[in-house]
Design a protein around this motif. Sequence first.
Motif, PDB file in Angstrom:
ATOM      1  N   VAL A   6      91.882  44.169   5.180  1.00 34.35           N
ATOM      2  CA  VAL A   6      91.531  42.972   5.956  1.00 34.35           C
ATOM      3  C   VAL A   6      91.238  41.806   5.018  1.00 34.35           C
ATOM      4  O   VAL A   6      91.711  40.675   5.226  1.00 34.35           O
ATOM      5  N   LEU A   7      90.485  42.066   3.960  1.00 36.17           N
ATOM      6  CA  LEU A   7      90.123  41.004   3.026  1.00 36.17           C
ATOM      7  C   LEU A   7      91.338  40.508   2.254  1.00 36.17           C
ATOM      8  O   LEU A   7      91.499  39.294   2.027  1.00 36.17           O
ATOM      9  N   VAL A   8      92.200  41.422   1.828  1.00 36.46           N
ATOM     10  CA  VAL A   8      93.400  41.005   1.100  1.00 36.46           C
ATOM     11  C   VAL A   8      94.292  40.148   2.000  1.00 36.46           C
ATOM     12  O   VAL A   8      94.863  39.136   1.556  1.00 36.46           O
TER      13      VAL A   8
ATOM     14  N   VAL B  67      78.946  37.059   6.980  1.00 32.08           N
ATOM     15  CA  VAL B  67      77.981  38.157   7.100  1.00 32.08           C
ATOM     16  C   VAL B  67      78.406  39.314   6.203  1.00 32.08           C
ATOM     17  O   VAL B  67      77.588  39.892   5.467  1.00 32.08           O
ATOM     18  N   LEU B  68      79.693  39.670   6.243  1.00 35.55           N
ATOM     19  CA  LEU B  68      80.186  40.766   5.399  1.00 35.55           C
ATOM     20  C   LEU B  68      79.953  40.457   3.918  1.00 35.55           C
ATOM     21  O   LEU B  68      79.516  41.329   3.161  1.00 35.55           O
ATOM     22  N   ASN B  69      80.227  39.243   3.499  1.00 32.82           N
ATOM     23  CA  ASN B  69      80.032  38.887   2.097  1.00 32.82           C
ATOM     24  C   ASN B  69      78.578  39.067   1.682  1.00 32.82           C
ATOM     25  O   ASN B  69      78.284  39.489   0.555  1.00 32.82           O
ATOM     26  N   SER B  70      77.661  38.773   2.590  1.00 31.95           N
ATOM     27  CA  SER B  70      76.246  38.992   2.292  1.00 31.95           C
ATOM     28  C   SER B  70      75.945  40.482   2.140  1.00 31.95           C
ATOM     29  O   SER B  70      75.205  40.896   1.243  1.00 31.95           O
ATOM     30  N   LEU B  71      76.562  41.311   2.986  1.00 28.43           N
ATOM     31  CA  LEU B  71      76.249  42.739   2.997  1.00 28.43           C
ATOM     32  C   LEU B  71      76.819  43.470   1.785  1.00 28.43           C
ATOM     33  O   LEU B  71      76.230  44.450   1.315  1.00 28.43           O
ATOM     34  N   VAL B  72      77.965  43.020   1.273  1.00 26.30           N
ATOM     35  CA  VAL B  72      78.552  43.731   0.137  1.00 26.30           C
ATOM     36  C   VAL B  72      77.830  43.421  -1.169  1.00 26.30           C
ATOM     37  O   VAL B  72      78.231  43.902  -2.235  1.00 26.30           O
TER      38      VAL B  72
ATOM     39  N   ALA C 244      91.108  49.566  -8.252  1.00 30.20           N
ATOM     40  CA  ALA C 244      92.440  50.159  -8.111  1.00 30.20           C
ATOM     41  C   ALA C 244      92.925  50.052  -6.667  1.00 30.20           C
ATOM     42  O   ALA C 244      94.105  49.759  -6.414  1.00 30.20           O
ATOM     43  N   MET C 245      92.026  50.262  -5.716  1.00 32.89           N
ATOM     44  CA  MET C 245      92.397  50.157  -4.303  1.00 32.89           C
ATOM     45  C   MET C 245      92.818  48.732  -3.957  1.00 32.89           C
ATOM     46  O   MET C 245      93.793  48.516  -3.229  1.00 32.89           O
ATOM     47  N   VAL C 246      92.066  47.742  -4.458  1.00 33.81           N
ATOM     48  CA  VAL C 246      92.392  46.345  -4.179  1.00 33.81           C
ATOM     49  C   VAL C 246      93.745  45.986  -4.794  1.00 33.81           C
ATOM     50  O   VAL C 246      94.569  45.305  -4.169  1.00 33.81           O
ATOM     51  N   SER C 247      93.993  46.447  -6.015  1.00 36.38           N
ATOM     52  CA  SER C 247      95.286  46.171  -6.667  1.00 36.38           C
ATOM     53  C   SER C 247      96.434  46.798  -5.894  1.00 36.38           C
ATOM     54  O   SER C 247      97.480  46.164  -5.670  1.00 36.38           O
ATOM     55  N   ARG C 248      96.256  48.050  -5.466  1.00 39.27           N
ATOM     56  CA  ARG C 248      97.320  48.737  -4.726  1.00 39.27           C
ATOM     57  C   ARG C 248      97.596  48.059  -3.388  1.00 39.27           C
ATOM     58  O   ARG C 248      98.714  48.137  -2.867  1.00 39.27           O
ATOM     59  N   GLU C 249      96.604  47.395  -2.855  1.00 41.67           N
ATOM     60  CA  GLU C 249      96.782  46.708  -1.568  1.00 41.67           C
ATOM     61  C   GLU C 249      97.583  45.425  -1.732  1.00 41.67           C
ATOM     62  O   GLU C 249      97.946  44.779  -0.740  1.00 41.67           O
ATOM     63  N   GLY C 250      97.866  45.038  -2.975  1.00 42.03           N
ATOM     64  CA  GLY C 250      98.692  43.852  -3.213  1.00 42.03           C
ATOM     65  C   GLY C 250      97.924  42.561  -3.328  1.00 42.03           C
ATOM     66  O   GLY C 250      98.428  41.490  -2.973  1.00 42.03           O
ATOM     67  N   ALA C 251      96.688  42.633  -3.854  1.00 43.64           N
ATOM     68  CA  ALA C 251      95.836  41.448  -3.886  1.00 43.64           C
ATOM     69  C   ALA C 251      96.232  40.440  -4.962  1.00 43.64           C
ATOM     70  O   ALA C 251      95.976  39.239  -4.814  1.00 43.64           O
ATOM     71  N   ILE C 252      96.854  40.903  -6.059  1.00 45.64           N
ATOM     72  CA  ILE C 252      97.051  39.993  -7.195  1.00 45.64           C
ATOM     73  C   ILE C 252      97.987  38.825  -6.879  1.00 45.64           C
ATOM     74  O   ILE C 252      97.646  37.671  -7.190  1.00 45.64           O
ATOM     75  N   PRO C 253      99.141  39.018  -6.230  1.00 45.19           N
ATOM     76  CA  PRO C 253      99.997  37.848  -5.948  1.00 45.19           C
ATOM     77  C   PRO C 253      99.299  36.748  -5.130  1.00 45.19           C
ATOM     78  O   PRO C 253      99.368  35.572  -5.525  1.00 45.19           O
ATOM     79  N   PRO C 254      98.631  37.062  -4.011  1.00 44.81           N
ATOM     80  CA  PRO C 254      97.961  35.965  -3.293  1.00 44.81           C
ATOM     81  C   PRO C 254      96.790  35.366  -4.075  1.00 44.81           C
ATOM     82  O   PRO C 254      96.496  34.179  -3.927  1.00 44.81           O
ATOM     83  N   LEU C 255      96.155  36.172  -4.926  1.00 45.22           N
ATOM     84  CA  LEU C 255      95.092  35.621  -5.761  1.00 45.22           C
ATOM     85  C   LEU C 255      95.664  34.655  -6.800  1.00 45.22           C
ATOM     86  O   LEU C 255      95.071  33.612  -7.090  1.00 45.22           O
TER      87      LEU C 255
ATOM     88  N   LEU D 177      85.688  40.396  -2.146  1.00 49.17           N
ATOM     89  CA  LEU D 177      86.436  41.359  -2.963  1.00 49.17           C
ATOM     90  C   LEU D 177      85.883  41.438  -4.384  1.00 49.17           C
ATOM     91  O   LEU D 177      85.831  42.528  -4.982  1.00 49.17           O
ATOM     92  N   ARG D 178      85.476  40.316  -4.918  1.00 50.43           N
ATOM     93  CA  ARG D 178      84.909  40.318  -6.271  1.00 50.43           C
ATOM     94  C   ARG D 178      83.643  41.172  -6.318  1.00 50.43           C
ATOM     95  O   ARG D 178      83.424  41.935  -7.271  1.00 50.43           O
ATOM     96  N   GLN D 179      82.800  41.047  -5.302  1.00 46.97           N
ATOM     97  CA  GLN D 179      81.582  41.860  -5.270  1.00 46.97           C
ATOM     98  C   GLN D 179      81.917  43.346  -5.129  1.00 46.97           C
ATOM     99  O   GLN D 179      81.292  44.198  -5.762  1.00 46.97           O
ATOM    100  N   ILE D 180      82.900  43.646  -4.285  1.00 40.28           N
ATOM    101  CA  ILE D 180      83.295  45.042  -4.076  1.00 40.28           C
ATOM    102  C   ILE D 180      83.823  45.655  -5.375  1.00 40.28           C
ATOM    103  O   ILE D 180      83.541  46.811  -5.701  1.00 40.28           O
ATOM    104  N   CYS D 181      84.575  44.866  -6.137  1.00 41.50           N
ATOM    105  CA  CYS D 181      85.227  45.376  -7.349  1.00 41.50           C
ATOM    106  C   CYS D 181      84.334  45.374  -8.580  1.00 41.50           C
ATOM    107  O   CYS D 181      84.628  46.082  -9.552  1.00 41.50           O
ATOM    108  N   GLU D 182      83.287  44.607  -8.571  1.00 43.06           N
ATOM    109  CA  GLU D 182      82.512  44.329  -9.776  1.00 43.06           C
ATOM    110  C   GLU D 182      82.083  45.591 -10.517  1.00 43.06           C
ATOM    111  O   GLU D 182      82.196  45.675 -11.744  1.00 43.06           O
ATOM    112  N   GLU D 183      81.620  46.598  -9.810  1.00 41.57           N
ATOM    113  CA  GLU D 183      81.024  47.765 -10.470  1.00 41.57           C
ATOM    114  C   GLU D 183      81.776  49.060 -10.184  1.00 41.57           C
ATOM    115  O   GLU D 183      81.240  50.147 -10.380  1.00 41.57           O
ATOM    116  N   SER D 184      83.002  48.977  -9.698  1.00 46.38           N
ATOM    117  CA  SER D 184      83.737  50.194  -9.379  1.00 46.38           C
ATOM    118  C   SER D 184      85.202  50.081  -9.790  1.00 46.38           C
ATOM    119  O   SER D 184      85.959  49.278  -9.242  1.00 46.38           O
ATOM    120  N   VAL D 185      85.588  50.922 -10.737  1.00 46.94           N
ATOM    121  CA  VAL D 185      86.985  50.980 -11.151  1.00 46.94           C
ATOM    122  C   VAL D 185      87.849  51.476  -9.997  1.00 46.94           C
ATOM    123  O   VAL D 185      88.969  50.993  -9.775  1.00 46.94           O
TER     124      VAL D 185
END
Length: 355
Positions: free
Chosen positions: A277-279, A255-260, A309-320, A297-305
Amino acid sequence: METASLANYRYMGRTFSDGGDSSGAFSDCNSDRSGEFPSSAGSASNGGAALHRLLMSCAGDYSDEVVRGLISDLESPSSPVETQLHAAMMLRLLAKHNPENRLKIARAGAVRPLVALLSHPDPQLQEHGVTAILNLCLCDENKDPIAAAGAIRPLVRALRTGTPTARENAAIALLRLSEVEEHKIAIGRSGAIPHLVHLLETGGPRGKKDASTALYSLCSTRENKIRAVKEGVMRPLLELMADPESGMVDKAAYVLNSLVAVAEGRAAAVEEAGIPVLVEMVEVGTQRQKEIATLALRQICEESVAYRAMVSREGAIPPLVALSQSGTTRAKHKAEELIELLRQPRTARRGREAD
């Protein structure tokens, strides 16, 4: 669009399920599940047991005359509530146990008197009406006639004021009606979404599943996405996603993925602390959860620098990176896309900013 393809793959294909539940998400949303009779004869009165046997025998074989008589009992102004209860229960069971009966009952003229029961002041009679309508909705040919008979608004009222069973079955009846595309907007405009959000927040396990399933269907339209976000759906979704014991992680995530997919949804997800939560889902979730979290996360990041930055700071890159090496082909591709997006210079692809 990604959201559309995901909806077709998961919803219409009936493969959407909780990580901890091997059954399909819709396997318990097919028909009346209220258990109107006790399972053991010892817990029922002799009259109740006799009625149960009668109903079960009728469920397999009945005459058109019997159905017309039941409909007449519902329509007659002189029928006492007890007679109407019996007639509604009979029609409910006939539609529950035999798929062929659903179309025959509707064609015999049962839809309008059953819709009238949705607004009846007697809560048990209303519950029977709601559940009978739900069972008739399982036949695709009945959906337009049921909506045309004015069922949507009283189903929304039952969703708000009915018994717990009536509320849950009203949610699923609205879900079934929403499978006809033109009904989605009518249901949203009739006020269903705030009550579905409330059921998602306060309902029992079945109520939460029913509410999330109905919201997933309704929120395939932009208008209903925005309406759900404004009604505060993001917080209960994230709470369910953060609780593996809820049995709702996957459903809430879809549901969240649809809303974002809309800007309002992206902003709400970030404001309600959805990025951590997503990370975490990408890091420790099931394979399906990792994939759906990556898509969100891809939808959230697509149009906002700023969001990137928030997703990167949360540590998303290693698990990705780990997902890009060990996930399914689809998950690997989506993870690689998100990693590339997160590693772009902050001046690139600014698009629309969060503010």
